[in-house]
Design a protein around this motif. Sequence first.
Motif, PDB file in Angstrom:
ATOM      1  N   LYS A 137       7.566  14.629 -18.972  1.00  0.00           N
ATOM      2  CA  LYS A 137       6.784  13.929 -19.700  1.00  0.00           C
ATOM      3  C   LYS A 137       5.993  14.694 -19.762  1.00  0.00           C
ATOM      4  O   LYS A 137       4.706  15.388 -20.725  1.00  0.00           O
ATOM      5  N   MET A 138       4.755  14.997 -18.207  1.00  0.00           N
ATOM      6  CA  MET A 138       3.714  16.143 -18.062  1.00  0.00           C
ATOM      7  C   MET A 138       4.115  17.783 -18.473  1.00  0.00           C
ATOM      8  O   MET A 138       3.605  18.088 -18.935  1.00  0.00           O
ATOM      9  N   GLY A 189       4.769   3.102  -7.486  1.00  0.00           N
ATOM     10  CA  GLY A 189       6.345   3.007  -7.506  1.00  0.00           C
ATOM     11  C   GLY A 189       6.793   4.396  -8.107  1.00  0.00           C
ATOM     12  O   GLY A 189       5.877   5.470  -8.551  1.00  0.00           O
ATOM     13  N   GLU A 190       8.065   4.326  -8.452  1.00  0.00           N
ATOM     14  CA  GLU A 190       8.701   5.658  -8.708  1.00  0.00           C
ATOM     15  C   GLU A 190       8.627   6.169 -10.411  1.00  0.00           C
ATOM     16  O   GLU A 190       8.335   7.788 -10.665  1.00  0.00           O
ATOM     17  N   ASN A 191       8.414   5.113 -10.816  1.00  0.00           N
ATOM     18  CA  ASN A 191       8.434   5.700 -12.897  1.00  0.00           C
ATOM     19  C   ASN A 191       6.394   5.250 -13.007  1.00  0.00           C
ATOM     20  O   ASN A 191       5.982   4.874 -13.862  1.00  0.00           O
ATOM     21  N   TYR A 192       5.749   5.394 -11.778  1.00  0.00           N
ATOM     22  CA  TYR A 192       4.407   5.391 -11.867  1.00  0.00           C
ATOM     23  C   TYR A 192       3.746   4.281 -12.441  1.00  0.00           C
ATOM     24  O   TYR A 192       2.992   4.695 -13.834  1.00  0.00           O
ATOM     25  N   GLU A 193       4.414   3.084 -12.209  1.00  0.00           N
ATOM     26  CA  GLU A 193       3.236   2.592 -12.939  1.00  0.00           C
ATOM     27  C   GLU A 193       1.952   0.997 -12.896  1.00  0.00           C
ATOM     28  O   GLU A 193       1.740   1.734 -11.788  1.00  0.00           O
ATOM     29  N   SER A 194       1.751   1.186 -13.598  1.00  0.00           N
ATOM     30  CA  SER A 194       0.348   0.459 -13.853  1.00  0.00           C
ATOM     31  C   SER A 194      -0.106  -0.937 -13.374  1.00  0.00           C
ATOM     32  O   SER A 194       0.206  -1.663 -14.770  1.00  0.00           O
ATOM     33  N   ILE A 237       0.551  -0.890  -0.223  1.00  0.00           N
ATOM     34  CA  ILE A 237      -0.213   0.587  -0.089  1.00  0.00           C
ATOM     35  C   ILE A 237       0.790   1.185  -0.051  1.00  0.00           C
ATOM     36  O   ILE A 237       0.768   1.942  -0.496  1.00  0.00           O
ATOM     37  N   SER A 238       2.202   1.807   0.909  1.00  0.00           N
ATOM     38  CA  SER A 238       2.952   2.363   0.545  1.00  0.00           C
ATOM     39  C   SER A 238       3.967   2.559  -0.833  1.00  0.00           C
ATOM     40  O   SER A 238       4.033   3.958  -0.678  1.00  0.00           O
ATOM     41  N   ALA A 239       3.838   1.898  -1.738  1.00  0.00           N
ATOM     42  CA  ALA A 239       4.198   2.593  -2.664  1.00  0.00           C
ATOM     43  C   ALA A 239       3.528   2.767  -3.344  1.00  0.00           C
ATOM     44  O   ALA A 239       3.540   3.272  -4.565  1.00  0.00           O
ATOM     45  N   ILE A 240       1.735   2.655  -3.395  1.00  0.00           N
ATOM     46  CA  ILE A 240       0.746   3.384  -4.492  1.00  0.00           C
ATOM     47  C   ILE A 240       1.103   4.742  -4.603  1.00  0.00           C
ATOM     48  O   ILE A 240       0.468   5.607  -3.632  1.00  0.00           O
ATOM     49  N   SER A 248      -0.292  19.234  -9.867  1.00  0.00           N
ATOM     50  CA  SER A 248       0.403  19.759  -8.641  1.00  0.00           C
ATOM     51  C   SER A 248       0.640  18.239  -7.595  1.00  0.00           C
ATOM     52  O   SER A 248       1.567  18.652  -7.277  1.00  0.00           O
ATOM     53  N   SER A 249      -0.100  17.439  -7.791  1.00  0.00           N
ATOM     54  CA  SER A 249       0.268  15.683  -6.396  1.00  0.00           C
ATOM     55  C   SER A 249       1.165  15.500  -7.640  1.00  0.00           C
ATOM     56  O   SER A 249       2.134  14.861  -6.156  1.00  0.00           O
ATOM     57  N   ARG A 250       1.248  15.494  -8.806  1.00  0.00           N
ATOM     58  CA  ARG A 250       2.542  14.461  -8.722  1.00  0.00           C
ATOM     59  C   ARG A 250       4.481  15.317  -8.905  1.00  0.00           C
ATOM     60  O   ARG A 250       4.879  14.925  -9.265  1.00  0.00           O
TER      61      ARG A 250
END
Length: 997
Positions: free
Chosen positions: A868-869, A97-102, A62-65, A833-835
């Motif tokens: 990228k964003m 994860g840091e790379n926002y894997e889905s 859960i902490s990685a989400i 902004s949250s990212r």
Amino acid sequence: MPSEKKISSANDCISFMQAGCELKKVRPNSRIYNRFFTLDTDLQALRWEPSKKDLEKAKLDISAIKEIRLGKNTETFRNNGLADQICEDCAFSILHGENYESLDLVANSADVANIWVSGLRYLVSRSKQPLDFMEGNQNTPRFMWLKTVFEAADVDGNGIMLEDTSVELIKQLNPTLKEAKIRLKFKEIQKSKEKLTTRVTEEEFCEAFCELCTRPEVYFLLVQISKNKEYLDANDLMLFLEAEQGVTHITEDICLDIIRRYELSEEGRQKGFLAIDGFTQYLLSSECDIFDPEQKKVAQDMTQPLSHYYINASHNTYLIEDQFRGPADINGYVRALKMGCRSIELDVSDGSDNEPILCNRNNMTTHVSFRSVIEVINKFAFVASEYPLILCLGNHCSLLQQKVMVQQMKKVFGNKLYTEAPLPSESYLPSPEKLKRMIIVKGKKLPSDPDMLEGEVTDEDEEAEMSRRMSVDYNGEQKQIRLCRELSDLVSICKSVQYRDFELSMKSQNYWEICSFSETEASRIANEYPEDFVNYNKKFLSRIYPSAMRIDSSNLNPQDFWNCGCQIVAMNFQTPGPMMDLHTGWFLQNGGCGYVLRPSIMRDEVSYFSANTKGIVPGVSPLALHIKIISGQNFPKPKGACAKGDVIDPYVCIEIHGIPADCSEQRTKTVQQNSDNPIFDETFEFQVNLPELAMIRFVALDDDYIGDEFIGQYTIPFECLQPGYRHVPLRSFVGDIMEHVTLFVHIAITNRSGGGKAQKRSLSVRMGKKVREYTMLRNVGLKTIDDIFKIAVHPLREAIDMRENMQNAIVSIKELCGLPPIASLKQCLLTLSSRLITSDNTPSVSLVMKDNFPYLEPLSAIPDVQKKMLAAYDLMIQESRFLIEMADTVQEKIVQCQKAGMEFHEELHNLGAKEGLKGRKLNKATESFAWNITVLKGQGDLLKNAKNEALENMKQIQLACLSCGLSKAPSSSAEAKSKRSLEAIEEKESSEENGKL
């Protein structure tokens, strides 16, 4: 049978997830696997099986989400070949994860997806104190309020009360609940605790209330917008109203006022928060009605000629039953006038004692006196609307009784009668504004010879005329009747004349003359000459009446004739059904005043529009209408159903009515045996090419019916839709509002190819992966004119490119933020902004105003995902800036071409004759000329709207960045600079408007 337990708290979501369920796991390679997912008992990890991985690897901490997205809003879903087969409302993704894997998942229902999304968001937001929720529900604001309610009713103070008292108390708090359902719930609770007594404890009362009165779909919404709390504060509510409901000029004080009016607990009102029950009440209130409150009053320009409006019209107004045997009844006029009808019919015949009467000539046994009818008309004429009332007079009287009619009308109506002679110098009818509180008589008129005291005119008896035309002996001659001068003189701007053909009418018909068409004749003309019918109706009034073959008084489809611009489409008000629903729904707009302004493309002197258009309308930007049918409330059993219990299996149909290209229908799945709160959770999308002529009809039906399937319906003009989460008040078959019977829906309107609705939230959506389509100009066939239009080809392409590029850039940033196209830019900036906030809660970028445009610049090195964003954000700003800076120049080129073309309008026929064009070729040249002018005007307007949208976007982006903490706000000079930039954007907008004025 015990009822299925509803989700009413975060605890319920967590318990469901710990028990686990099967979800489909979607992989980027288009493969889909069924896996059983569970939440660990210690709430630290999500696990799934079977898996080829080690058990410790087939899990997600859960902490990685980082984020949980609802819907198909990741690259995996967008690029999956099977994505079209996956329901949008059942899909969700967990980014980690840091790379926002889905991790991309699909539940077997939207309800299950909502449980996982709500539960996971709750856990992630409370990851620092993961066991907080274990305190249970006893200390939530809702339970504290319910305890005070229970204690106030517990007069003995024993902590228990009789079941009857508890049932009555819950019914007071929620009047829509049935007593039997409340008693059943108490029995379930007591049985689960193996209790024998029927007395209810405080805990049981709270449990029963929460299970009975919590709508899961509202709970999921509240948790989503409150950032995973179980109540809304003023800031949450403000963001919901701005970003989701499309409300502007919202302040904290307005939100606190809403909370004070709808929150049920005293504590909530004092502290400024809205719990689930108050939020539900607010969503059900008139403030969240689907109908735009601006349209509940007169909101349209009422100074246009009368021929530019659709007019609420009644056929055989004196009937309250069918036209074959129904009696004449004065209440027919009362009903029609109270419903805002502005054109009513009076078929008058000779009565006894020299008193004219109204009667159904198929049933002469009952009649009403002409005097009593006009007295009722005089009383109710301007109760629902102060705009002019047209009396369509069917005169079947002798000369003597005609004079009696005149005397009575003059005496009763007095100076309300409009008898001013039309001015030959004018070209169009007066406006509804000018004719306020006037009564206009439509009828036959004698030639203007003052010495002619009486004369012969053709009969206005429509049914008899149709019967004659259909008989084998019909020779084309019309029946003649005698008309007295006095009655003729009461007719001024609505003189009845016979239609011959459009060519003759356009040459010789006077603007104050009106033609009546039978439904059959009008349908034939609409099919054979759709463009000519529209052009004819720009200047002249036309009245359509139902076929004489409709002896049951059934109704024609008014939309077929509104599409042709026909103003007065007469309806049998006494016959309910889908056609009358369309008519009633259409005239709800513009304050229900009985007059609705036609689209400009059907009013402009030089414009092209065909009633039979099957595609995009030139110069009009198509819109995408997104409707999510979420749930229904308190559906009754169909009235005509028989041999069945109270249980129904409801489903919902959405019908789009409008031009042929827009007509469409879709339906939800059927929900088995649930009338109280059936959950549908299905999203539909419709393309609407001419929004100003479109209507939406919601129909709830029973799938397992005997005798009658109709539950309720609601019909609303497209222009009256409010975006966001709305309740739709369903009407009965006869059109009455049914108390507490509603549909809960979400509405979003997005652009299809630029432009948008200025008064509504203007959003953006990509037009699939098609090659860009350009609206083409047509070849007129006259070199001088074609050379002028050729100059416009390049600026038209530029205008379309600028709009499309901006829209696509906006869609790209939304996709990267994991948001659907219907999301607002404010929602987009909040996600962005949250990212861009680092682990120590400081922003990694800063808002920098360059030439009054809001750019974001990195404060330090940032990861590739953020780069990228930011690149997508920069592209959106650049495309918006380019459009804002270039729009005026391009629009001016388009306008100049339009003006240059219009200079040839008057000489078009002469030029065509010189070039040898005649007949069909000349008509084709005229049509192509009108098409080109329509395209130029429309594209110029779309570009202007796109610029206004871009300016508004820049302002909203800057405000959102400031509220999200993305500015270097510590210094007051930076704050002042941002304020000056906002003022500069506003100044640019207002100077644009002033320049155009």
